[in-house]
Enzyme design. Structure first.
Site, PDB file in Angstrom:
ATOM      1  N   GLN A 104      21.310  -3.845  36.321  1.00  0.00           N
ATOM      2  CA  GLN A 104      20.522  -3.936  37.545  1.00  0.00           C
ATOM      3  C   GLN A 104      19.642  -5.189  37.481  1.00  0.00           C
ATOM      4  O   GLN A 104      19.043  -5.587  38.468  1.00  0.00           O
ATOM      5  CB  GLN A 104      19.612  -2.723  37.707  1.00  0.00           C
ATOM      6  CG  GLN A 104      20.328  -1.401  37.799  1.00  0.00           C
ATOM      7  CD  GLN A 104      19.345  -0.262  37.755  1.00  0.00           C
ATOM      8  OE1 GLN A 104      18.749   0.116  38.764  1.00  0.00           O
ATOM      9  NE2 GLN A 104      19.164   0.308  36.580  1.00  0.00           N
ATOM     10  N   HIS A 122      22.655  -6.465  41.178  1.00  0.00           N
ATOM     11  CA  HIS A 122      21.631  -6.968  42.087  1.00  0.00           C
ATOM     12  C   HIS A 122      21.528  -8.487  42.097  1.00  0.00           C
ATOM     13  O   HIS A 122      20.522  -9.026  42.542  1.00  0.00           O
ATOM     14  CB  HIS A 122      20.267  -6.362  41.708  1.00  0.00           C
ATOM     15  CG  HIS A 122      20.251  -4.868  41.782  1.00  0.00           C
ATOM     16  ND1 HIS A 122      19.433  -4.086  40.999  1.00  0.00           N
ATOM     17  CD2 HIS A 122      20.996  -3.995  42.511  1.00  0.00           C
ATOM     18  CE1 HIS A 122      19.649  -2.807  41.260  1.00  0.00           C
ATOM     19  NE2 HIS A 122      20.598  -2.728  42.172  1.00  0.00           N
TER      20      HIS A 122
END
Ligand code: BV8
Length: 245
Positions: A104, A122
Site C-alpha cells: 500500500q 496506491h
C-alpha cells in the site's frame, strides 16, 4: 533454537508454502524513519491531516500546497534507508517457489531494498503524472508549482491513488488474483483500514490460505488470523527468515 515468539507451526507452514503473498503498509517503513499514515505529521505539516491532503479535492483547492506536501515526503523518503524488514522480504523471496509482494506504500522502499515485481496498489510518490497520463520521474522545478509535464505542458500531480480515487484496474485485478491463489499470506505493518487493500487478506482466507499478521498493535484483521506476531517488522521478519531457512 526456536525463538519463543515465533510458533514452530508457522515456521513449518512457511517452509512448505507453495505461493506466499506479503501485503505491507506504512508500518514496514516506520523503522526507516518514514512516518506512518496515522502518525502525527511533523513540523510544517503538523496542522494538516493526511487524509485531507491525499485527495483530489485538496489538489483542486490548493495544488501548490498538496504538491509541496508531496515534495516534503519525497525528500524525506529519499533520505530513508530500507530497513531490516524490507531486506528480510528480499531474502524470503529467494527461498520460495512463488512469492508476491503487494504494498500500500508509495515510498518505493521495497524496490530500493531489492524486491522485484512489487505490486504498488496506491502508486509511487517518486513518480508524477499529468491529466494526459504521461508518467514522469523527473521534471523542471520552476517558480510555478505544481510544475508542468515535459511532454504536454499540463500541470503535474503525484502518481499516487488518492482517497476517493479508484485503484488502477489491472493492478487491483492482479492483486486479487494473486491472493485468491496463495496458500499463505502475511499482513505486515498495516492498520487494515484502507479499502480495497484491507479486503485482500479476507479474500485469501476465503480461498483457504493461512493468514499471519505482523504488527505491534491489534487491527480489525487480528481476530481472523491463524498467527499474530506482535512487534516491529524490522525485528520479526529477519528472525522469521533465519528460523525458517
Ligand atoms: C477506492 C496514496 C473506489 C496517497 C493511499 C469501503 C469502506 C469504507 C471506506 C471505503 C470503502 N471503499 C473505499 C473507501 C474509501 C477509502 C477508504 O478506504 N477509506 C477508509 C480510510 C475509511 N478508500 C479509497 O478511497 C480507495 N479508493 O476504494 O475507490 C471508491 C471511491 C470512492 C468511494 C468509494 C469507493 C483509495 C485508497 C487509497 C488511498 N491512498 N496512499 C498517499 O500516500 O499520499 S492509502 C495510505 O494509507 C497509504 O498508502 C498507507 O499505506 C495506507 C494505509 O494505511 P496503513 O498502510 O495501514 O498505514 P497506517 O498508518 O494506517 O497504519 C500503520 C500500521 O503499522 C499500524 O497498524 C501500526 O500499528 C503499524 N506499525 C507501526 N510501526 C510498525 C508497525 N508495524 C510493523 N512494524 C513497525 N515498526
Amino acid at each position: 533454537m526456536n525463538d519463543n515468539t515465533i510458533p514452530t507451526q508457522l515456521i513449518q507452514t512457511l517452509r512448505t508454502a507453495k505461493q506466499v503473498v506479503v501485503l505491507t503498509g506504512a508500518g514496514i517503513s516506520a523503522e526507516s524513519g518514514v512516518p506512518t499514515f496515522r502518525d502525527a505529521q511533523t513540523g510544517l505539516w503538523a496542522k494538516y491531516d493526511p487524509m485531507d491532503l491525499a485527495t483530489p479535492e485538496a489538489f483542486q483547492r490548493d495544488p501548490r500546497l498538496v504538491w509541496e506536501w508531496y515534495t516534503w515526503r519525497r525528500e524525506l523518503v529519499a533520505k530513508a534507508p530500507p530497513n531490516l524488514g524490507h531486506l528480510a522480504l528480499v531474502n524470503m523471496q529467494t527461498y520460495l517457489p512463488k512469492f508476491t509482494l503487494i504494498t500500500q506504500n508509495v515510498d518505493g522502499l521495497h524496490q530500493r531494498a531489492g524486491s522485484q515485481q512489487v505490486i504498488e496498489l496506491h502508486g509511487n510518490l517518486t513518480r508524477s503524472k499529468c491529466v494526459n497520463e504521461h508518467i514522469v520521474d523527473s521534471w523542471q522545478t520552476a517558480d510555478e508549482l505544481p510544475p508542468r509535464c515535459p511532454h504536454c505542458e499540463q500541470i503535474l500531480r503525484p502518481d499516487v491513488v488518492w482517497f476517493g480515487e479508484f485503484l488502477q484496474e489491472q493492478t487491483l485485478y492482479k492483486a486479487m488474483k494473486t491472493v485468491e491463489q496463495c496458500d499463505l499470506i502475511f499482513s505486515v505493518g498495516t492498520s487494515s483500514l484502507v479499502q480495497p487493500a484491507a479486503s485482500l487478506p479476507f479474500i485469501a482466507l476465503e480461498h483457504g490460505a493461512k493468514l499471519v499478521e505482523i504488527n505491534p498493535d491489534s487491527t480489525p484483521l487480528t481476530p481472523h488470523v491463524h498467527f499474530v506476531l506482535y512487534g516491529k517488522s524490522g525485528a520479526i521478519l529477519p528472525k522469521l527468515v533465519d528460523l525458517t531457512w
